[in-house]
Structure formats: structure tokens, C-alpha cells
Design a protein around this motif. Structure first.
Motif, short mmCIF file in Angstrom:
data_model
loop_
_atom_site.label_atom_id
_atom_site.label_comp_id
_atom_site.label_asym_id
_atom_site.label_seq_id
_atom_site.Cartn_x
_atom_site.Cartn_y
_atom_site.Cartn_z
N ASP A 123 3.66 4.07 -2.07
CA ASP A 123 2.27 3.60 -1.99
C ASP A 123 1.85 2.99 -3.33
N LYS A 157 -2.94 0.50 -7.47
CA LYS A 157 -3.16 1.73 -8.23
C LYS A 157 -2.83 1.49 -9.70
N ASN A 180 3.64 0.61 1.29
CA ASN A 180 2.37 -0.10 1.09
C ASN A 180 2.53 -0.93 -0.18
N ASP A 236 -5.78 0.65 -0.44
CA ASP A 236 -5.14 1.90 -0.84
C ASP A 236 -5.50 3.04 0.12
N ALA A 237 -6.45 2.80 1.01
CA ALA A 237 -6.74 3.82 2.03
C ALA A 237 -5.89 3.47 3.26
N GLU A 238 -4.55 3.46 3.05
CA GLU A 238 -3.61 3.00 4.08
C GLU A 238 -3.18 4.12 5.01
MN MN Z 1 -3.01 4.80 -0.83
#
Ligand code: MN
Ligand code: BES
Ligand code: ZN
Length: 542
Positions: A308, A315, A358, A385-387
Motif C-alpha cells: 500500500d 504515504k 495500491n 489511501d482509503a483503498e
Molecule cells: Mn491505504
């Protein structure tokens, strides 16, 4: 690595290291004594856990005279303090190179919360045994003295089976190392013997074998989690899952990107768009051989993000460091199913696992994109990032409709907010069903994979409303972020009993302590297996 487990009658064979349990009965500190005396002068004063160590009477849980005798002079000259939690090794020549005395805390008349105290004691036992085993750096034959197991069980208000389970589990968990990529692997090769004449009945041997299997499942999950992201991509995960399925004889079915497109898994496809490697949706199914009078089925869903990066909402580097472990939910449900299948537990269990990375790339999904999810709901992407919730939403909608399970449990490294809320001791638990939440919490206490239940009030959904879609994927504030994520998932589960377990905080540990090792934890495997085995036993009773 412990390669073999033996059950032996006596210590004739000789061992490199022998673990012996002791129990120091300590008196409370004198002021406590005074206080209690004044209140109720006639009551016998019971020693208190955690009080200052003053050995009054002292027990060695062994029928072996030799093992009893070795410690005596040390107790006398007080080089051995006999404090609860103390590990006292003696080096000798002859039959045993090392004898390690492990002092357990004593349980007293704790009427309130007795189960809690017993579980705590069992966890102390796990920690102590694991610590001693992990100190054995060279290959050796380890023995654990079980000759007075029944007596020890009586003293600690637990059962022999629980003790054997804890000892075995702790040995195998404490012995774990991830060294497959070191040019000089560290792992020593050990054998483990549980020694005690009549003490280790066939039933107890079975308990030991079962808990070895469950610990091995945890270690396999730790392996998957610890794998570097360039070694364990989607295809490799599928290959590993396939070989676990073959071994344990459960079914595995794979949907590839093409099929996912056809069936409109809009969430999974969006997250996958930035990656070169196609997404996969695995369905694993374990069916017990015996037809049941009361059929129950449980669905597991595990988040499988192999790496991720955060996507375009990228991030910072520090936060990305552990994101190879963002597939921990997937690893945990896979290995729980593996153990459940090998233990032949009598509950039908299905695991659904969405797999993707991701990443960023020309095709990556954007902030602002409009997604049409598997169940037809629309989602505005406000943070790439809210995957995890996008993957889980599609998977939950698909699997609850396809299998209509009695219980649905998803496991995911879902939010940094859960790490902030609970740290690395408890995983977060959300559920729309008190009975399910209660059963899971009990399993958490027994396995020391503790869960803390969090709220699911409707008001939290307000933060997830979008102007252009049914929902947005990330709330506008970070506050209560683990809860808003859970609320998002709840919109995709259908009608049945559901629980969501956020393992973001417990997926790994910074340092080793007892059976917890630095790096991936495998947290959740023991919890889920315990939950299913309780369910199986309940079913049998009906
Ligand atoms: Mn994430
Ligand atoms: N995989 C992360 C959550 C995570 C964080 C797991 C730390 C383990 C340790 C997840 O995909 C994520 O990035 N969540 C975001 C959600 C936010 C954008 C609403 C987060 O927590 O920051
Ligand atoms: Zn993630």
C-alpha cells in the motif's frame, strides 16, 4: 525451529534443556497485612499476586527428585528469589546441560473476574515458556516437565488441557524466525519433549498436536506477512494459497481481472488500476465431511493489499515502511481456514480474499473519481489511501449475497486511526450483533489476541456522505477514523450478523517479547480458529 514433538514417560533420555515450573507462595507486604488484619482479624490472610516477594512456601511441580534437589540450595541462599515471572537457569553437566526453573504466579480466591485472572495467568505461562525456548540459540533437545500437570492445573484453577495447549503453542510461536533471505539462516533445529509418566494422556497429546498445528498456522501467516513486496505479489500469493488449499484439502476458486470487470467489482478494479499485476478475488471453501444436524456457516473476508503506497494520495516514506504487511487480513483468514480444515472442525467456513497492490501509474485511480461498486452503490474517491474499504466493500457485498452466512467476519489492516486508538495490545472490534461480538471477545481473551469493541452509531455515517455519490471513501476529518471506516463497510454487508476486526495496530511488533516476535504477528489466526472451534462444539451439543 522445532522439528519434532515427543511425549515421553521419564527423563532417562537426557536433554540439553529442561523446563521446570515452580510456584512461589508469597506473603503480601507488611502494610497490606496490617490493613487486612484490622478489618477482619479472623480471616486467614491470603497472599496477593504481585506483592513483594517473600518466599514462604515454595513448590516445584516435578516428580523428579533430581530436578527438585537442584533448586533447593539456591532457594536457601536466596540467589533464587522465586518471584512470579522469574526464569532461573542452572547449568550442569550430565543428563541435562541446562535446567530452567520458571516461576508462575499463584492464583488465589479471586471470585470476581476469575476467568480474566486465569487467562492472564495462562498468558504469563505462554510468555515465560516462549522466552526460554527462544533463548536456545543452538540446536538442542528441549524437555518440559509435565509430571505434575494435574496438580499444577489445580493450583492455577485451570485444566491440564489448557496448560498443555499454552505450553505447546508458546514453544512453537516463541521459536519463530523469518530468516529465509539471510545467507546464513539463524534458525536452530530443536526437538520438544513433553515429559511425564501418566500425566500426558492421549487426550492431552491430542491437545498438544492441535495447538502445534494452530501455532504453525500462525507462523505461516507471519511468513506471508513478512515477505518483501517484490517477493510476494498477487500471483505468488495465489500460488501459496493454492498449495495450502491442496495440503488441507479445501476448495479454491480465483476470479481474475477480466472476470472482475465482467461482474462489475468497481472498488477492487479502481484500487488495482495503478498496478501492473492484475487483481484477483479468491474464494476458499471448507466443508466438513460429516453432514450436520444443525448447519452453520461462517464467512471470513480478509484485506489483501500486497503493498500500500497510498496511491496518488501517497504515504510519507515512514508510513510506507510496513505496508508490505497490508495483506495481513488475507494471510490470517487463509491460514485460519488451513488450520480449521486440518482440524476437521464441524462448521462450514468460506474465506473471500481480494488481492491487489495500491500503486501509482498512468492508469491509477484519482481523487475525485466516481466508482460504481459491486452492489450498485456509488462512491466518490476522496483519498486513494482509503483503498482497503473499497476492496472489502465489493468483497463483502459479493460474498454475503453469494453465501448467505450465519456469521460474517472481516479482518483488515484498515486504519491508522485504529493504531492511534488502541496501540498494539488490542485489535478493534465492530459488530451489529451482540452475540457474535461476545463470542469473538471471549475467543480474544482465551487466545490473548484481545479485541476491544468500538461503537457503530448511525451518526458516524454522516462524515461519509458525499454530494455527488452515495458515499465517499474517506471522511473529511481524521477523528474517529477507524469508526467511520467501519460504518463505510457496514453499508455493504447485507442483513446478517457481521463483525469487523481492524488489526492495523497489532499486525506487527517493534520488539520481541515472549511469543510475540519483532515483525509480523499473525494476529487473528488463533482467535478465528478458537471462535470456529467453539461454534463447532456448540453445534455438537445441540
Ligand atoms: Mn491505504
Ligand atoms: N493500510 C492502511 C492502514 C494502516 C496504517 C495499516 C498503519 C497498518 C498500519 C490503510 O489503507 C490506510 O492507508 N488508511 C488510511 C485511511 C484514511 C486515508 C482515511 C489511514 O489510516 O490513514
Ligand atoms: Zn491499506
Amino acid at each position: 525451529m522445532i522439528e519434532k514433538i515427543f511425549f515421553e514417560k521419564n527423563f532417562e533420555k537426557g536433554y540439553d534443556a529442561v523446563l521446570v515450573f515452580t510456584n512461589a507462595v508469597t506473603r503480601p507486604a507488611s502494610n497490606e497485612l496490617q490493613l487486612k488484619k484490622k478489618k477482619k482479624p479472623k480471616v486467614v490472610i491470603r497472599p496477593v499476586l504481585g506483592s513483594i516477594a517473600m518466599p514462604k512456601s515454595f513448590q516445584v511441580f516435578s516428580n523428579e527428585k533430581f530436578l527438585n534437589d537442584q533448586i533447593a540450595p539456591h532457594v536457601k541462599d536466596q540467589s533464587y528469589q522465586a518471584k512470579p515471572g522469574e526464569i532461573f537457569p542452572i547449568y550442569s553437566e550430565g543428563l541435562f546441560r541446562q535446567i530452567v526453573y520458571i516461576t508462575l504466579p499463584t492464583l488465589y480466591n479471586k471470585k470476581d473476574g476469575e476467568n480474566f485472572v486465569v487467562n492472564e495467568l495462562l498468558n504469563t505461562l505462554r510468555e515465560l515458556v516462549a522466552t526460554v525456548i527462544s533463548q536456545q540459540k543452538r540446536s538442542c533437545n528441549i524437555a518440559i516437565d509435565c509430571s505434575k500437570l494435574a496438580f499444577l492445573a489445580g493450583q492455577t484453577k485451570t485444566t491440564e488441557a489448557s496448560l498443555v495447549r499454552c505450553i505447546t503453542e508458546a514453544s512453537f510461536l516463541g521459536d519463530y524466525r523469518f530468516d529465509s533471505y539471510l545467507s546464513k539462516p539463524l534458525a536452530a533445529r530443536h526437538t520438544l519433549s513433553l515429559v511425564g509418566a501418566i500425566a500426558i494422556t492421549p487426550a492431552l497429546q491430542k491437545a498438544a498436536r492441535e495447538s502445534r498445528l494452530i501455532a504453525q498456522a500462525t507462523n505461516h501467516a507471519r511468513d506471508l506477512e513478512n515477505e518483501p513486496p517484490n517477493c510476494l505479489g498477487v500471483a505468488e500469493f495465489v500460488a501459496r494459497a493454492t498449495s495450502f488449499a491442496k495440503q488441507a484439502k479445501f476448495k479454491i476458486k480465483t476470479l481474475d481481472t477480466k472476470q472482475l470487470r465482467k461482474q462489475k467489482f468497481g472498488g477492487i478494479l479502481a484500487v488495482n488500476a495503478g498496478s501492473d499485476e492484475g487483481a484477483k478475488l479468491l474464494t476458499l471453501e471448507y466443508k466438513p465431511a460429516k453432514p450436520l444436524s444443525h448447519k452453520q456457516s461462517v464467512l471470513f473476508v480478509g484485506k489483501g493489499v500486497l503493498f500500500d503506497s497510498g496511491g496518488l494520495s501517497i504515504k510519507p516514506s515512514k508510513a510506507m515502511e510496513e505496508m508490505k504487511m497490508d495483506m495481513s487480513g488475507a494471510a490470517v483468514v487463509l491460514l485460519a481456514l488451513w488450520a480449521i480444515s486440518l482440524l476437521k472442525l464441524e462448521v462450514r467456513v468460506i474465506a473471500v480474499i481480494p488481492l491487489t497492490e495500491n500503486l501509482i501509474g498512468p492508469q491509477a485511480y484519482r481523487v475525485g473519481d466516481l466508482l460504481s461498486m459491486y452492489n450498485g452503490k456509488t462512491v466518490e474517491v476522496t483519498n486513494t489511501d482509503a483503498e482497503g474499504r473499497l476492496l472489502l466493500a465489493d468483497s463483502l457485498a459479493y460474498a454475503t449475497a453469494a453465501f448467505n452466512p450465519d456469521y460474517c467476519i472481516d479482518v483488515a489492516t484498515l486504519t491508522g486511526a485504529c493504531v492511534v486508538a488502541l496501540g498494539s495490545e488490542y485489535a478493534g472490534l465492530w459488530s451489529n450483533n451482540d452475540k457474535l461480538a461476545g463470542m469473538l471477545s471471549k475467543s480474544g481473551e482465551r487466545t490473548a489476541e484481545a479485541l476491544w469493541r468500538m461503537p457503530l452509531d448511525a451518526a458516524y455515517l454522516e462524515d461519509m456522505r458525499s454530494k455527488v455519490a452515495d458515499l465517499k471513501n474517506a471522511a473529511s476529518t481524521p477523528y474517529g477514523g477507524a469508526i467511520t471506516a467501519a460504518k463505510f463497510l457496514q453499508q455493504f454487508i447485507g442483513k446478517g450478523a457481521w463483525a469487523h476486526i481492524d488489526i492495523a495496530g497489532v499486525m506487527s511488533y517493534a520488539a520481541s517479547k515472549g511469543y510475540k516476535k519483532a515483525g509480523a504477528s499473525g494476529f487473528g489466526v488463533r482467535l478465528l480458529v478458537d471462535f470456529i472451534s467453539c461454534l463447532a462444539n456448540k453445534t455438537k451439543e445441540k
